[in-house]
Design a protein around this motif. Structure first.
Motif, PDB file in Angstrom:
ATOM      1  N   ALA A 120       1.135  -0.973  -0.334  1.00  8.28           N
ATOM      2  CA  ALA A 120       0.110   0.031  -0.422  1.00  8.28           C
ATOM      3  C   ALA A 120       0.841   1.299   0.039  1.00  8.28           C
ATOM      4  CB  ALA A 120      -1.183   0.248   1.183  1.00  8.28           C
ATOM      5  N   GLY A 121       0.496   1.948  -1.050  1.00  5.46           N
ATOM      6  CA  GLY A 121       0.694   3.402  -0.643  1.00  5.46           C
ATOM      7  C   GLY A 121       0.484   4.558   0.344  1.00  5.46           C
ATOM      8  N   VAL A 122       0.877   5.477   1.101  1.00  5.42           N
ATOM      9  CA  VAL A 122       0.143   6.581   1.757  1.00  5.42           C
ATOM     10  C   VAL A 122       0.847   7.707   0.992  1.00  5.42           C
ATOM     11  CG1 VAL A 122      -0.389   6.716   3.959  1.00  5.42           C
ATOM     12  CG2 VAL A 122      -0.418   5.092   3.481  1.00  5.42           C
ATOM     13  N   TYR A 123      -0.024   8.664   0.573  1.00  3.58           N
ATOM     14  CA  TYR A 123      -0.032  10.043   0.560  1.00  3.58           C
ATOM     15  C   TYR A 123      -0.422  10.880   1.908  1.00  3.58           C
ATOM     16  CZ  TYR A 123       0.956  13.766  -2.286  1.00  3.58           C
ATOM     17  OH  TYR A 123       1.145  15.715  -2.671  1.00  3.58           O
ATOM     18  N   VAL A 124       0.832  11.807   1.826  1.00  4.23           N
ATOM     19  CA  VAL A 124       0.395  12.333   2.951  1.00  4.23           C
ATOM     20  C   VAL A 124       0.749  14.124   2.265  1.00  4.23           C
ATOM     21  CG1 VAL A 124       1.336  13.188   5.471  1.00  4.23           C
ATOM     22  CG2 VAL A 124       1.212  10.578   5.120  1.00  4.23           C
ATOM     23  N   GLY A 205      -4.850   8.447   1.545  1.00  4.52           N
ATOM     24  CA  GLY A 205      -4.645   9.229   1.617  1.00  4.52           C
ATOM     25  C   GLY A 205      -5.214  10.701   0.873  1.00  4.52           C
ATOM     26  N   PRO A 206      -5.178  12.249   2.196  1.00  4.37           N
ATOM     27  CA  PRO A 206      -5.937  13.266   0.701  1.00  4.37           C
ATOM     28  C   PRO A 206      -4.725  13.974   0.666  1.00  4.37           C
ATOM     29  CG  PRO A 206      -5.232  13.802   3.553  1.00  4.37           C
ATOM     30  CD  PRO A 206      -4.845  11.913   3.006  1.00  4.37           C
ATOM     31  N   TYR A 210      -4.613  17.849  -7.806  1.00  3.35           N
ATOM     32  CA  TYR A 210      -3.797  17.509  -8.804  1.00  3.35           C
ATOM     33  C   TYR A 210      -4.172  16.028  -8.038  1.00  3.35           C
ATOM     34  CZ  TYR A 210      -2.626  21.908 -11.100  1.00  3.35           C
ATOM     35  OH  TYR A 210      -2.807  22.429 -11.360  1.00  3.35           O
ATOM     36  N   VAL A 211      -3.211  15.591  -6.921  1.00  2.00           N
ATOM     37  CA  VAL A 211      -3.739  14.457  -6.211  1.00  2.00           C
ATOM     38  C   VAL A 211      -5.157  13.737  -6.220  1.00  2.00           C
ATOM     39  CG1 VAL A 211      -3.836  13.569  -4.395  1.00  2.00           C
ATOM     40  CG2 VAL A 211      -1.746  15.102  -4.677  1.00  2.00           C
ATOM     41  N   ASP A 225      -8.861   4.932  -1.927  1.00  2.00           N
ATOM     42  CA  ASP A 225      -9.812   4.719  -0.945  1.00  2.00           C
ATOM     43  C   ASP A 225     -10.453   5.200  -1.379  1.00  2.00           C
ATOM     44  OD1 ASP A 225      -8.024   7.503  -0.847  1.00  2.00           O
ATOM     45  OD2 ASP A 225      -7.666   7.604   0.654  1.00  2.00           O
ATOM     46  N   MET A 226     -10.765   7.199  -1.480  1.00  2.00           N
ATOM     47  CA  MET A 226     -11.910   7.787  -1.578  1.00  2.00           C
ATOM     48  C   MET A 226     -11.430   8.632  -2.434  1.00  2.00           C
ATOM     49  SD  MET A 226     -13.046   8.732   1.615  1.00  2.00           S
ATOM     50  CE  MET A 226     -12.710   7.444   2.409  1.00  2.00           C
ATOM     51  N   ILE A 227     -12.141   9.666  -2.659  1.00  2.00           N
ATOM     52  CA  ILE A 227     -12.032  11.135  -3.479  1.00  2.00           C
ATOM     53  C   ILE A 227     -12.651  12.407  -2.246  1.00  2.00           C
ATOM     54  CG2 ILE A 227     -11.904  12.386  -4.969  1.00  2.00           C
ATOM     55  CD1 ILE A 227     -10.455  10.473  -5.586  1.00  2.00           C
ATOM     56  N   ALA A 228     -11.780  12.384  -1.657  1.00  2.00           N
ATOM     57  CA  ALA A 228     -12.623  13.293  -0.599  1.00  2.00           C
ATOM     58  C   ALA A 228     -12.879  14.905  -1.075  1.00  2.00           C
ATOM     59  CB  ALA A 228     -11.523  12.981   0.907  1.00  2.00           C
TER      60      ALA A 228
END
Length: 427
Positions: A120-124, A205-206, A210-211, A225-228
């Motif tokens: 898994a990759g987590v964007y912070v 991750g949020p 662009y992300v 996960d989702m597009i918050a």
């Protein structure tokens, strides 16, 4: 804040127009993703220099940088991070599911096998901000699920450094792969890999527009996960609530973003008036007044219902990300709540305790999607495989029915697959 009297059956929602980006932004994101796919590290380096203003020959965080982060972090804050980790782990461990199997009398065995994702990759988010809580909330459910490889990416500051809090939080969780990269190029690197980063199976991750657009583009090649959307809160309160506290809770969401939504639903006209006054008064002393004021002006509202039943009906129509129930008996109202990402009960459970410390995940469905989706959780990092094992007896008893069903759908080869194992052809 506007005050509106509502009745049963009134239609309204928190739904805002979600920023799907301009055509130019979408083209830019697609171009970045394709560039990273073709040129790997070279492209990531170029975009990091262009967008983050820093040239990095090596984006991977070193052990020395981790040690330096600890030296810069206040001991008290480190203890807070560790306690938050314990709380979040304790909660998510209760979400774990196990594989299961059962047998029918005819010898059939059926079941479901639970398997963790490989990676898994987590964007912070990073740069000028620091979000250690995003590290905890995205990494802990993955670890609890059994994901063996977790990669963390976050944009560097102008000095090429990362937040000590983010690095310490990641280190406390045992994350070894941490990269200084952000934006669409980081999402592309996670999804497709580069010379130094192996691709992952899921990205969470949020991030900025662009992300978000990049996550949309890579979905299907990897999971996301989702597009918050913007943050939102609904407070359901009666005349026992303290106006000063309600106003503070509403503003705690308004200061996030000009698009954030803060709503009070109550059966008390007096409370509505008092909260309206308190919000205006407290706004004047907020450091982020301009943001909160714009949010309250455009997306802040107070709804006054004729009864608490109608107030609950309104909450379900709103389907909020965060719901605070501050009434005489908040537990009595839980059964009537059908749609909410996270529910906070009583005056001593304000929304920020869920953001950082309580244990449940703060990655929540927004923009009305709580009608059909859930907070980020352990099962988001697990797959389910169906297990089917027929005995000869069960197969022979059901073969004719299965073949008939196949022919009903015009799939003759399916039927013949069954009949090839019939009693006459068993030898």
């Amino acid at each position: 804040m506007k005050i509106t009297t509502i009745s049963s059956g009134d239609r309204f929602s928190l739904k805002r127009s979600i920023d799907a980006g301009t055509e130019e932004q979408r083209k830019t994101v697609r171009s970045i993703i394709e560039d990273v796919r073709r040129h790997g590290n070279q492209a990531v380096k170029a975009y990091t220099e262009k967008f983050d203003g820093i040239s990095l020959d090596d984006t991977r965080v070193t052990e020395e940088e981790i040690k330096q982060a600890y030296s810069l972090l206040d001991d008290r804050l480190l203890q807070v991070i560790r306690q938050a980790i314990r709380n979040i782990q304790e909660y998510h461990e209760r979400q774990l599911q196990s594989s299961w199997f059962y047998h029918r009398k005819d010898g059939t065995m059926l079941g479901q096998k639970i398997t963790a994702l490989d990676s898994a990759g987590v964007y912070v988010p990073g740069g000028t901000a620091a979000y250690p809580s995003s590290v905890l909330m995205n990494v802990i459910p993955a670890l609890t699920a059994g994901v063996e490889r977790i990669v963390l990416v976050t944009p560097p500051g102008k000095d090429g450094q990362l937040s000590p809090g983010v690095l310490a939080a990641a280190s406390e969780l045992g994350i070894k792969e941490i990269y200084k990269m952000g934006g669409a190029q980081a999402i592309a690197a996670l999804a497709y890999g580069t010379e130094t980063i192996e691709s992952v199976d899921k990205i969470t991750g949020p991030g900025n527009i662009y992300v978000a657009l990049a996550k949309r583009e890579v979905f299907g090649d990897v999971d996301i996960d989702m597009i918050a959307g913007p943050s939102e809160i609904v407070v359901l309160a009666d005349d026992t609530a303290v106006p000063k506290e309600i106003a503070a809770d509403l503003l705690s969401q308004a200061e996030h973003d000009k698009l954030s939504s803060s709503v009070l639903v109550t059966d008390s006209a007096a409370l509505a008036q008092a909260v309206q006054s308190e919000v205006n008064e407290q706004l004047d002393t907020l450091p982020r007044k301009a943001i909160a004021e714009a949010s309250i002006r455009e997306y802040g509202h107070i709804y006054v219902a004729e009864s608490m039943d109608e107030a609950v009906e309104a909450v379900n129509a709103l389907a909020p990300e965060h719901l605070e129930i501050i009434t005489k008996s908040p537990e009595a109202l839980i059964g009537g709540i059908k749609h909410a990402g996270a529910i906070f009960l009583g005056r001593y459970s304000p929304e920020p305790v869920g953001d950082y410390f309580a244990g449940p995940n703060h990655v929540l469905p927004t923009n009305g999607t709580a009608r059909f989706s859930s907070p980020l959780n352990v099962t988001d990092f697990q797959k389910k495989s169906s297990i089917i094992s027929y005995s000869q007896k069960a197969f022979e008893e059901q073969a004719e029915s299965v073949a008939a069903f196949a022919r009903l759908e015009g799939l003759e080869a399916h039927a013949r697959s069954i009949e090839a194992r019939g009693r006459r052809n068993s030898k």
